[in-house]
Design an enzyme around this catalytic site. Sequence first.
Site, PDB file in Angstrom:
ATOM      1  N   LYS A   1      -4.718  -6.582   3.119  1.00 15.99           N
ATOM      2  CA  LYS A   1      -4.631  -5.423   2.214  1.00 15.99           C
ATOM      3  C   LYS A   1      -6.022  -5.028   1.721  1.00 15.99           C
ATOM      4  O   LYS A   1      -6.357  -3.850   1.606  1.00 15.99           O
ATOM      5  CB  LYS A   1      -3.710  -5.747   1.025  1.00 15.99           C
ATOM      6  CG  LYS A   1      -3.735  -4.713  -0.112  1.00 15.99           C
ATOM      7  CD  LYS A   1      -3.108  -3.392   0.300  1.00 15.99           C
ATOM      8  CE  LYS A   1      -3.391  -2.192  -0.562  1.00 15.99           C
ATOM      9  NZ  LYS A   1      -3.350  -2.253  -1.967  1.00 15.99           N
TER      10      LYS A   1
ATOM     11  N   GLU B   1     -10.080   2.303   4.085  1.00 20.91           N
ATOM     12  CA  GLU B   1      -9.739   3.535   3.352  1.00 20.91           C
ATOM     13  C   GLU B   1     -11.004   4.133   2.706  1.00 20.91           C
ATOM     14  O   GLU B   1     -11.231   5.343   2.781  1.00 20.91           O
ATOM     15  CB  GLU B   1      -8.696   3.172   2.290  1.00 20.91           C
ATOM     16  CG  GLU B   1      -8.282   4.266   1.348  1.00 20.91           C
ATOM     17  CD  GLU B   1      -7.333   3.706   0.267  1.00 20.91           C
ATOM     18  OE1 GLU B   1      -6.391   2.959   0.611  1.00 20.91           O
ATOM     19  OE2 GLU B   1      -7.562   3.997  -0.921  1.00 20.91           O
TER      20      GLU B   1
ATOM     21  N   SER C   1       0.829  -1.203   0.000  1.00 22.68           N
ATOM     22  CA  SER C   1       0.000   0.000   0.000  1.00 22.68           C
ATOM     23  C   SER C   1       0.861   1.250   0.000  1.00 22.68           C
ATOM     24  O   SER C   1       1.960   1.261   0.533  1.00 22.68           O
ATOM     25  CB  SER C   1      -0.910   0.025   1.225  1.00 22.68           C
ATOM     26  OG  SER C   1      -1.656   1.223   1.210  1.00 22.68           O
TER      27      SER C   1
ATOM     28  N   HIS D   1      -7.706  -3.226   4.445  1.00 21.14           N
ATOM     29  CA  HIS D   1      -7.098  -1.883   4.494  1.00 21.14           C
ATOM     30  C   HIS D   1      -7.819  -0.965   3.501  1.00 21.14           C
ATOM     31  O   HIS D   1      -8.207   0.157   3.828  1.00 21.14           O
ATOM     32  CB  HIS D   1      -5.601  -1.957   4.157  1.00 21.14           C
ATOM     33  CG  HIS D   1      -4.988  -0.621   3.835  1.00 21.14           C
ATOM     34  ND1 HIS D   1      -5.149  -0.015   2.595  1.00 21.14           N
ATOM     35  CD2 HIS D   1      -4.261   0.244   4.570  1.00 21.14           C
ATOM     36  CE1 HIS D   1      -4.536   1.152   2.603  1.00 21.14           C
ATOM     37  NE2 HIS D   1      -3.982   1.330   3.785  1.00 21.14           N
ATOM     38  N   ASN D   2      -8.004  -1.448   2.306  1.00 18.43           N
ATOM     39  CA  ASN D   2      -8.655  -0.620   1.292  1.00 18.43           C
ATOM     40  C   ASN D   2     -10.116  -0.350   1.644  1.00 18.43           C
ATOM     41  O   ASN D   2     -10.620   0.741   1.392  1.00 18.43           O
ATOM     42  CB  ASN D   2      -8.549  -1.268  -0.087  1.00 18.43           C
ATOM     43  CG  ASN D   2      -7.143  -1.166  -0.648  1.00 18.43           C
ATOM     44  OD1 ASN D   2      -6.181  -1.022   0.100  1.00 18.43           O
ATOM     45  ND2 ASN D   2      -7.008  -1.259  -1.956  1.00 18.43           N
TER      46      ASN D   2
ATOM     47  N   HIS E   1     -39.653 -20.851  11.141  1.00 19.46           N
ATOM     48  CA  HIS E   1     -38.189 -20.870  11.272  1.00 19.46           C
ATOM     49  C   HIS E   1     -37.723 -21.010  12.717  1.00 19.46           C
ATOM     50  O   HIS E   1     -36.528 -20.997  12.970  1.00 19.46           O
ATOM     51  CB  HIS E   1     -37.589 -19.614  10.627  1.00 19.46           C
ATOM     52  CG  HIS E   1     -37.741 -19.599   9.137  1.00 19.46           C
ATOM     53  ND1 HIS E   1     -37.222 -20.592   8.336  1.00 19.46           N
ATOM     54  CD2 HIS E   1     -38.372 -18.732   8.307  1.00 19.46           C
ATOM     55  CE1 HIS E   1     -37.524 -20.331   7.070  1.00 19.46           C
ATOM     56  NE2 HIS E   1     -38.232 -19.203   7.025  1.00 19.46           N
TER      57      HIS E   1
HETATM   58  P1  NBP Z   1      -0.683  -2.138 -14.041  1.00 21.36           P
HETATM   59  O1  NBP Z   1      -1.667  -2.728 -13.122  1.00 21.36           O
HETATM   60  O2  NBP Z   1      -1.109  -1.037 -14.932  1.00 21.36           O
HETATM   61  O3  NBP Z   1      -0.038  -3.320 -14.917  1.00 21.36           O
HETATM   62  C1  NBP Z   1       0.883  -3.060 -15.934  1.00 21.36           C
HETATM   63  C2  NBP Z   1       1.976  -4.091 -15.938  1.00 21.36           C
HETATM   64  O4  NBP Z   1       1.440  -5.407 -16.110  1.00 21.36           O
HETATM   65  C3  NBP Z   1       2.936  -3.871 -17.102  1.00 21.36           C
HETATM   66  O5  NBP Z   1       4.246  -4.182 -16.662  1.00 21.36           O
HETATM   67  C4  NBP Z   1       2.438  -4.878 -18.119  1.00 21.36           C
HETATM   68  O6  NBP Z   1       3.418  -5.266 -19.050  1.00 21.36           O
HETATM   69  C5  NBP Z   1       2.113  -6.023 -17.221  1.00 21.36           C
HETATM   70  N1  NBP Z   1       1.290  -7.063 -17.842  1.00 21.36           N
HETATM   71  C6  NBP Z   1      -0.011  -7.044 -18.240  1.00 21.36           C
HETATM   72 BR1  NBP Z   1      -1.077  -5.575 -18.183  1.00 21.36          BR
HETATM   73  N2  NBP Z   1      -0.430  -8.198 -18.750  1.00 21.36           N
HETATM   74  C7  NBP Z   1       0.631  -9.012 -18.676  1.00 21.36           C
HETATM   75  C8  NBP Z   1       0.833 -10.354 -19.051  1.00 21.36           C
HETATM   76  N3  NBP Z   1      -0.163 -11.088 -19.542  1.00 21.36           N
HETATM   77  N4  NBP Z   1       2.050 -10.888 -18.867  1.00 21.36           N
HETATM   78  C9  NBP Z   1       3.059 -10.158 -18.355  1.00 21.36           C
HETATM   79  N5  NBP Z   1       2.922  -8.873 -17.968  1.00 21.36           N
HETATM   80  C10 NBP Z   1       1.720  -8.305 -18.116  1.00 21.36           C
HETATM   81  O7  NBP Z   1       0.613  -1.627 -13.212  1.00 21.36           O
HETATM   82  P2  NBP Z   1       0.737  -0.866 -11.824  1.00 21.36           P
HETATM   83  O8  NBP Z   1      -0.229   0.263 -11.707  1.00 21.36           O
HETATM   84  O9  NBP Z   1       2.183  -0.600 -11.657  1.00 21.36           O
HETATM   85  O10 NBP Z   1       0.290  -1.956 -10.749  1.00 21.36           O
HETATM   86  C11 NBP Z   1       0.932  -3.199 -10.636  1.00 21.36           C
HETATM   87  C12 NBP Z   1       0.206  -4.021  -9.596  1.00 21.36           C
HETATM   88  O11 NBP Z   1       0.296  -3.350  -8.340  1.00 21.36           O
HETATM   89  C13 NBP Z   1      -1.283  -4.199  -9.871  1.00 21.36           C
HETATM   90  O12 NBP Z   1      -1.685  -5.474  -9.472  1.00 21.36           O
HETATM   91  C14 NBP Z   1      -1.926  -3.168  -8.994  1.00 21.36           C
HETATM   92  O13 NBP Z   1      -3.238  -3.508  -8.642  1.00 21.36           O
HETATM   93  C15 NBP Z   1      -1.004  -3.174  -7.798  1.00 21.36           C
HETATM   94  N6  NBP Z   1      -0.991  -1.955  -7.001  1.00 21.36           N
HETATM   95  C16 NBP Z   1      -1.060  -0.747  -7.586  1.00 21.36           C
HETATM   96  C17 NBP Z   1      -1.035   0.403  -6.829  1.00 21.36           C
HETATM   97  C18 NBP Z   1      -1.088   1.734  -7.478  1.00 21.36           C
HETATM   98  O14 NBP Z   1      -1.182   2.734  -6.754  1.00 21.36           O
HETATM   99  N7  NBP Z   1      -1.008   1.832  -8.793  1.00 21.36           N
HETATM  100  C19 NBP Z   1      -0.907   0.308  -5.434  1.00 21.36           C
HETATM  101  C20 NBP Z   1      -0.794  -0.927  -4.862  1.00 21.36           C
HETATM  102  C21 NBP Z   1      -0.846  -2.050  -5.649  1.00 21.36           C
HETATM  103  P3  NBP Z   1       3.570  -4.464 -20.454  1.00 21.36           P
HETATM  104  O15 NBP Z   1       4.434  -3.290 -20.131  1.00 21.36           O
HETATM  105  O16 NBP Z   1       4.232  -5.450 -21.328  1.00 21.36           O
HETATM  106  O17 NBP Z   1       2.203  -4.078 -20.901  1.00 21.36           O
END
Ligand code: NBP
Length: 477
Positions: free
Chosen positions: A182, A189, A128, A185-186, A452
Amino acid sequence: AKAQIGVTGLAVMGRNLARNFARNGYTVAVHNRTPARTRALIEEFGHEGSFVPAESPEEFVASLERPRRLLVMVKAGEPTDEVIREFAPLLEDGDMIIDGGNAHFADTRRREAALREHGIHFVGTGVSGGEEGALHGPSIMPGGSVESYRTLGPMLEKISAKVDGAPCCTHIGADGAGHFVKMVHNGIEYADMQLIAEAYDLLRGVAGMTPARIAETFRRWNTGRLDSYLIEITADILTHTDAATGKPFVDVVEDQAEQKGTGRWTVQIALDLGVPVPGIAEAVFARSLSGHTHLRAAARSLPGPRGNTLDPKSAERFADQVEHALYASKIVSYAQGWNMIQAGSAEYGWDIDLGAVAAIWRGGCIIRAAFLDRIRAAYDADRTLPTLLADAQFAKEIGEAQSAWRTVVAAAGEHGIPAPGFSAALSYYDALRAERLPAALTQAQRDYFGAHTYRRVDRKGTFHTRWADEDRSEAEV
Ligand code: NBP
């Protein structure tokens, strides 16, 4: 040199976590499905530390020291399974796949069980703090085996946020425990944000305060018991003026709140576990309602009260009452969140340390707040506390707040301002307090139309009244 950790998936989160590891002195292997992202990371940030870029999964896996620690930061859902299918065959006994995405804990349980068969540790990990947290220190909630935490834990602790020198990272429990926590947590939030939004709406609609004045009020609150990241950013947002129109920024944003799904999951799972979390549910529904523009348009001309806003002196007093209402409602929604963690822990045998969860949310994450120290103290004092409301300190504070809280909920009703979070929290408080609930009548109705049965207050056993018979005789069943 071999890398101590590898990160695959280099969008905002993965890239920043990789940089965080490197800045902390680790050698980090980096990989992304589309190699351009890997190259961009090395070009822009390669100087920050020791990176080992890899274009193919084989190259990536080969660059990791054993046992391998492979952090997956891809889009949650099917992409995670695809990555596992791709990498698992390349791994060996004792290696670890760490999923830092926002996975559903049930998926994490499934993946953990499947990989365990192959001797691979699957460590579902809640992260987070968004983009900034990932770079400067997030709050980290790892699940998975105790064994995996032995070597992985110190690394995660090192890159996590620190509060009073303590890392905001602890082993939560087996398999999906980290992702479950987590998720809650959300959910909390969502509830926190909803309560803050209601406080703002009441200060504006009842007290007639401008966004700038409300910002001042929030800033003052932020020096007291409500001190938190969310209150701080709220004050900042309310001070912001839109450059294009000169209006308060909050007035030019469309009033429809979106959601990605973790709040909804929390409520769905709460229903499955039978844990009442109305504060979180109301927050999810409030966002959902805001987006139903057709319903809102259809109801726009319905009558409401003609409430006058308060004079400035009464407005100040009302603002103090709103502070009480916000604080009391916050205690209630955290109490519900912790009950949910307790229920999940019992259902899945995770043995989660409830005080430790509060401790690792004090920094790095979105709900970080001074308040969490108090929750930790409450559970440290009594690990079996049935509800936070039973903690002596919280009980005292909520007792002091309740009269103002009721005034605020009544004012919301009188002025026609929706306050589902405040009122649901107050109802929850009153329901738990109640000596007798009308559930007795509900149960009698169930017995009437569906046989019931019911239990009696004065005798053991299960009973049914023959409602259709003239004598309405009672039978023990
Ligand atoms: P995204 O959730 O936008 O995912 C993009 C990434 O996933 C890119 O590296 C993309 O590769 C890769 N990807 C996808 Br889409 N499909 C794929 C596949 N079939 N095989 C391999 N790679 C694949 O990225 P993010 O916002 O950095 O979040 C990453 C994770 O962290 C998510 O699960 C998200 O829920 C979690 N998270 C995010 C936050 C936040 O604030 N953003 C906070 C906490 C947790 P490519 O470049 O080749 O398209």
